[in-house]
Design a protein around this motif. Structure first.
Motif, PDB file in Angstrom:
ATOM      1  N   ASP A   1      10.305  86.896   4.923  1.00  0.00           N
ATOM      2  CA  ASP A   1      10.691  87.534   5.861  1.00  0.00           C
ATOM      3  C   ASP A   1      11.272  86.694   7.026  1.00  0.00           C
ATOM      4  O   ASP A   1      10.570  85.622   7.305  1.00  0.00           O
TER       5      ASP A   1
ATOM      6  N   PRO B   1      12.994  85.710  10.346  1.00  0.00           N
ATOM      7  CA  PRO B   1      13.146  86.098  11.859  1.00  0.00           C
ATOM      8  C   PRO B   1      14.692  86.312  11.911  1.00  0.00           C
ATOM      9  O   PRO B   1      15.467  85.592  11.545  1.00  0.00           O
TER      10      PRO B   1
ATOM     11  N   THR C   1      10.828  94.273   7.346  1.00  0.00           N
ATOM     12  CA  THR C   1       9.516  94.055   6.633  1.00  0.00           C
ATOM     13  C   THR C   1       8.974  95.332   6.326  1.00  0.00           C
ATOM     14  O   THR C   1       8.317  95.243   5.164  1.00  0.00           O
ATOM     15  N   ASP C   2       9.365  96.328   6.850  1.00  0.00           N
ATOM     16  CA  ASP C   2       8.715  97.890   6.591  1.00  0.00           C
ATOM     17  C   ASP C   2       9.547  98.407   5.400  1.00  0.00           C
ATOM     18  O   ASP C   2       9.826  99.636   5.273  1.00  0.00           O
TER      19      ASP C   2
ATOM     20  N   GLU D   1      10.562  90.798  18.098  1.00  0.00           N
ATOM     21  CA  GLU D   1       9.469  91.109  17.280  1.00  0.00           C
ATOM     22  C   GLU D   1       9.621  89.365  16.609  1.00  0.00           C
ATOM     23  O   GLU D   1       8.590  89.076  15.789  1.00  0.00           O
ATOM     24  N   GLU D   2      10.064  88.523  17.239  1.00  0.00           N
ATOM     25  CA  GLU D   2      10.273  87.098  16.765  1.00  0.00           C
ATOM     26  C   GLU D   2       8.696  86.525  16.676  1.00  0.00           C
ATOM     27  O   GLU D   2       8.425  86.015  15.503  1.00  0.00           O
ATOM     28  N   GLU D   3       7.753  86.764  17.610  1.00  0.00           N
ATOM     29  CA  GLU D   3       6.404  86.196  17.470  1.00  0.00           C
ATOM     30  C   GLU D   3       5.650  86.743  16.413  1.00  0.00           C
ATOM     31  O   GLU D   3       5.045  86.059  15.715  1.00  0.00           O
ATOM     32  N   SER D   4       6.065  88.047  16.189  1.00  0.00           N
ATOM     33  CA  SER D   4       5.021  88.744  15.338  1.00  0.00           C
ATOM     34  C   SER D   4       5.169  88.662  13.889  1.00  0.00           C
ATOM     35  O   SER D   4       4.423  88.954  12.991  1.00  0.00           O
ATOM     36  N   GLY D   5       6.023  87.630  13.410  1.00  0.00           N
ATOM     37  CA  GLY D   5       6.529  87.412  11.952  1.00  0.00           C
ATOM     38  C   GLY D   5       7.210  88.487  11.282  1.00  0.00           C
ATOM     39  O   GLY D   5       7.296  88.352  10.203  1.00  0.00           O
ATOM     40  N   ALA D   6       7.466  89.480  11.959  1.00  0.00           N
ATOM     41  CA  ALA D   6       8.363  90.332  11.475  1.00  0.00           C
ATOM     42  C   ALA D   6       9.796  89.808  11.229  1.00  0.00           C
ATOM     43  O   ALA D   6      10.329  88.715  11.703  1.00  0.00           O
TER      44      ALA D   6
END
Ligand code: MG
Length: 452
Positions: A246, A248, A284-285, A325-330
């Motif tokens: 995934d 970023p 990611t989804d 969502e850079e931080e969330s790993g998406a």
């Protein structure tokens, strides 16, 4: 065959969507210091304003004119609508520019008068735009006929009438006879097609070179073997890459470049240009989101396509929320580039000076779905381009007549003059608003509307 050509195309679209201008001199083009006229309405042509003229000259000749920036999106939509109408009259259609096409409709003269009238009427009915239609036995004669019919006319040149039609034309009417060739010919009194025909071929070759002389002589006799050649190539090319991890948003730049270069290679292989660049992301989804950016004309130039692709990617990233969502790993799982609107024509030099000015607030070619990306900063008011579509929360749809900077505005703050009207509407209201009016937004052009 038929040659169909819209009359004063850009200006006519403006007059259609801005009904208060229906009988005004309208001049479309680059309004900046070194801008050039793209199209002038017939009302403006009466003042001596013409295509490719410096805008400063046009303003001098026609001070009462309405000067607007081009709205390529609106013109393109009308072009598509016109071609869709023409397609109903033939299986063999060759679009040669944004507002011009040849149609093969069979050789018989019988019934052609009815046909050309029906074509013009159908285009008018479905788009509100006037076209001129010429019919002849060759591309040359059909095109010369539509030119002679302008504006708003139809002309059928039958085989019997062909030579007398050609003979009466000035030699400058023949394609390829530019000012230099014309000067050489007229110096010897060869100023009509009839006069060309009266010359021995060696005289023409001496004046215009072997190729030029032969070509002019062939045209003067109505000899033109070119056939109507529809575009039968691919409608689009694309490439995509599945990503191992995934990825970023901030790391998608190099991926985009690789995928674009692969799609571009296919474009070159097909020998065509593209007008629309679509970037698709699977996140990611597994949701797939795409955004398209359209360039003013079909191109195979990688730099232009890259610019469009970068804007499309930014729009996709914003739409998916990946930037936040850079931080969330998406991240993205797949990135695709789709090049559409393919066409063999890259020569449409319609707008010599219509490069969008980045200093202006309104996006000239907005990415799909983000038409209102006007970005005022706290220190400066947004600027509005003359002719641009706007929508006001209370006052509805309209267009920018002009901006008034703080010095010229009675209120002492920057203002914008907006005329509120839509296609078919005869009740235009004009209002002066503060340029920073929070209710005022950039808008997409109105869609093409049929006559009611
Ligand atoms: Mg035209």
């Amino acid at each position: 065959m038929l040659h169909v050509d819209a009359d004063a195309f850009f200006a006519s679209v403006e007059q259609r969507q801005k009904p208060s201008l229906a009988s005004s001199p309208v001049i479309v083009g680059g309004l900046g210091g070194r801008g050039v006229v793209a199209t002038a309405s017939y009302e403006a042509r009466r003042f001596g304003v013409g295509s490719a003229m410096p805008m400063a000259t046009a303003r001098r000749r026609c001070p009462q004119g309405v000067f607007v920036h081009p709205r390529m999106e609106a013109y393109r939509a009308h072009s598509v609508a016109i071609m869709a109408v023409l397609q109903r009259f033939t299986d063999v259609l060759e679009q040669v520019s944004v507002d011009e096409a040849y149609l093969e409709v069979g050789g018989a003269d019988h019934g052609v008068h009815e046909l050309v009238s029906a074509v013009a009427a159908a285009v008018l009915h479905e788009t509100g735009l006037r076209v001129s239609v010429g019919a002849g036995a060759s591309k040359l004669v059909a095109k010369l006929a539509s030119t002679a019919a302008k504006p708003r006319g139809v002309l059928v040149v039958t085989r019997d009438a062909e030579q007398s039609f050609l003979d009466a034309l000035p030699v400058t009417a023949l394609p390829g006879v530019g000012p230099v060739a014309a000067a050489r010919l007229t110096e010897l009194g060869i100023d009509t097609v009839a006069a060309v025909r009266a010359q021995p071929v060696r005289t023409l070759e001496r004046l215009l070179g072997t190729a030029g002389g032969t070509s002019v002589r062939e045209m003067a006799h109505g000899r033109d073997a070119r056939v109507v050649t529809p575009w039968r190539g691919p409608k689009s090319v694309s490439a995509e890459q599945t990503l191992e991890f995934d990825t970023p948003a901030s790391q998608l730049g190099p991926v985009l470049d690789r995928v674009l270069v692969a799609a571009h290679a296919r474009l070159l292989q097909a020998g065509v240009g593209a007008r629309t660049v679509t970037v698709r992301l699977k996140d990611t989804d597994f949701a797939v989101v795409g955004r398209a950016v359209t360039v003013p004309q079909a191109t195979s130039e990688l730099g232009l396509l890259r610019g469009a692709a970068v804007r499309a990617l930014a729009a996709v990233v914003a739409a998916t929320g990946l930037d936040a969502e850079e931080e969330s790993g998406a991240g993205a799982r797949l990135l695709g580039v789709h090049l559409g609107g393919l066409s063999p024509q890259e020569q449409l030099s319609l707008l010599p000076a219509a490069t969008p000015s980045p200093a202006r607030g309104l996006p000239v070619e907005p990415a799909e779905g983000d038409g209102a990306e006007r970005s005022p900063t706290s220190s400066s008011a947004p600027t509005w381009r003359a002719g641009a579509d706007v929508v006001h929360d209370e006052l509805g749809r309209g267009w920018v007549v002009r901006e008034l900077d703080a010095h010229r505005a009675p209120s002492g703050v920057p203002e914008v003059v907006v005329r509120f009207e839509v296609t078919g509407d005869r009740s235009a209201r004009q209002r002066r608003l503060p340029a920073t009016d929070p209710g005022l937004h950039a808008a997409e052009p109105e869609p093409v509307r049929a006559l009611r």
